[in-house]
Design a protein around this motif. Structure first.
Motif, PDB file in Angstrom:
ATOM      1  N   LEU A   1      44.402  66.665  28.262  1.00 51.05           N
ATOM      2  CA  LEU A   1      44.644  67.535  26.877  1.00 51.05           C
ATOM      3  C   LEU A   1      43.455  68.397  27.140  1.00 51.05           C
ATOM      4  O   LEU A   1      42.479  68.259  27.230  1.00 51.05           O
ATOM      5  N   ASP A   2      44.110  69.748  26.940  1.00 49.96           N
ATOM      6  CA  ASP A   2      43.160  70.839  26.742  1.00 49.96           C
ATOM      7  C   ASP A   2      43.478  72.071  26.120  1.00 49.96           C
ATOM      8  O   ASP A   2      44.703  72.005  25.798  1.00 49.96           O
ATOM      9  N   GLY A   3      42.576  72.592  25.376  1.00 49.33           N
ATOM     10  CA  GLY A   3      42.836  73.412  24.324  1.00 49.33           C
ATOM     11  C   GLY A   3      43.517  72.755  23.067  1.00 49.33           C
ATOM     12  O   GLY A   3      44.347  73.713  22.536  1.00 49.33           O
ATOM     13  N   THR A   4      43.369  71.834  22.783  1.00 50.41           N
ATOM     14  CA  THR A   4      43.758  71.136  21.643  1.00 50.41           C
ATOM     15  C   THR A   4      42.921  71.325  20.423  1.00 50.41           C
ATOM     16  O   THR A   4      41.786  71.375  20.284  1.00 50.41           O
ATOM     17  N   LEU A   5      43.403  71.508  19.264  1.00 48.24           N
ATOM     18  CA  LEU A   5      42.647  71.733  17.867  1.00 48.24           C
ATOM     19  C   LEU A   5      43.301  70.712  16.862  1.00 48.24           C
ATOM     20  O   LEU A   5      44.460  70.458  16.749  1.00 48.24           O
ATOM     21  N   GLY A   6      42.263  70.208  16.296  1.00 45.65           N
ATOM     22  CA  GLY A   6      42.393  69.159  15.159  1.00 45.65           C
ATOM     23  C   GLY A   6      42.092  67.943  15.300  1.00 45.65           C
ATOM     24  O   GLY A   6      41.088  67.771  15.901  1.00 45.65           O
ATOM     25  N   ASP A   7      42.479  66.981  14.543  1.00 48.81           N
ATOM     26  CA  ASP A   7      41.896  65.581  14.796  1.00 48.81           C
ATOM     27  C   ASP A   7      42.390  64.944  15.854  1.00 48.81           C
ATOM     28  O   ASP A   7      43.485  65.011  16.423  1.00 48.81           O
ATOM     29  N   ARG A   8      41.504  64.458  16.709  1.00 47.98           N
ATOM     30  CA  ARG A   8      41.434  63.807  17.902  1.00 47.98           C
ATOM     31  C   ARG A   8      42.815  62.818  17.986  1.00 47.98           C
ATOM     32  O   ARG A   8      43.489  62.403  18.734  1.00 47.98           O
ATOM     33  N   ASP A   9      42.618  61.934  16.987  1.00 45.10           N
ATOM     34  CA  ASP A   9      43.444  60.904  16.992  1.00 45.10           C
ATOM     35  C   ASP A   9      44.932  61.426  17.001  1.00 45.10           C
ATOM     36  O   ASP A   9      45.939  60.611  17.283  1.00 45.10           O
ATOM     37  N   ALA A  10      45.442  62.463  16.544  1.00 44.31           N
ATOM     38  CA  ALA A  10      46.676  63.063  16.598  1.00 44.31           C
ATOM     39  C   ALA A  10      47.295  63.302  17.955  1.00 44.31           C
ATOM     40  O   ALA A  10      48.498  63.411  18.092  1.00 44.31           O
ATOM     41  N   PHE A  11      46.260  63.629  18.910  1.00 47.50           N
ATOM     42  CA  PHE A  11      46.723  63.827  20.235  1.00 47.50           C
ATOM     43  C   PHE A  11      46.560  62.699  21.309  1.00 47.50           C
ATOM     44  O   PHE A  11      47.181  62.434  22.274  1.00 47.50           O
TER      45      PHE A  11
END
Length: 191
Positions: free
Chosen positions: A113-123
């Protein structure tokens, strides 16, 4: 000709890089109006400037010109600063090592997972690895599964800047640093 006041120049550089870090930090969008690329541009700019501040604060090279005292000691920085924590400094200054060790230690990686934004749990998924993630709601960056609170680091940078500027106000022998000229806005070729 007199020797350059290396310590003063080092403290001026601390002040300059604190300003640059503050500028980058203030431009991290926490409302979702920037692309992930723009957000990470400012996050990484902030971290790069913080890393330079850390290297200057504890530089043995500069301390050699100050009777063995580091800039951090001259500015009387209190203990417990996040920027002085070995793991944080390792994260800022030796990302290459952390990347290699972190991936090697993980063994199995299902999803990078790279360059993700927001709540970690969503990813998060089983065996997923957060290479680079920013959660603006808690102002936390995750690099290789290690979290770094950017607000805490920004507060420390502000304090370090104030201490550096106070030291310069009391001890500077060089002329004041000239103001940086403002950069005019870019004009569209269409206008």
């Amino acid at each position: 000709m007199r020797d350059l006041p290396i310590v003063e120049i080092g403290i001026r550089e601390v002040s300059v890089y604190c300003e640059l870090a503050d500028f980058a930090y203030r431009h991290i969008d926490r409302q979702g109006g920037q692309s992930a690329e723009q957000t990470f541009f400012f996050v990484h700019s902030f971290l790069a400037h913080c890393s330079t501040v850390a290297r200057l604060l504890w530089s043995a090279e500069i301390a050699g010109h100050a009777r063995g005292r580091t800039i951090a000691q001259m500015l009387d920085l209190p203990g417990g600063y996040h920027i002085d924590d070995d793991s944080v400094r390792e994260m800022l200054e030796h990302y290459d090592r952390r990347l290699a060790r972190g991936l090697a230690a993980r063994g199995e990686v299902g999803k990078l997972l790279d360059g993700t934004l927001g709540d970690r749990d969503a990813f998060e998924e089983e065996f997923s690895v957060f290479l680079r993630h920013y959660d603006p709601s808690v102002d936390t960056l995750t690099l290789m599964e290690e979290e770094l609170n950017l607000q805490r680091l920004a507060s420390e940078i502000a304090d370090i800047a104030a201490r550096a500027n106070a030291w310069l106000g009391e001890n500077a022998v060089l002329a004041e640093r000239p103001a940086t000229p403002s950069i005019p806005p870019r004009h569209s070729r269409e206008s």
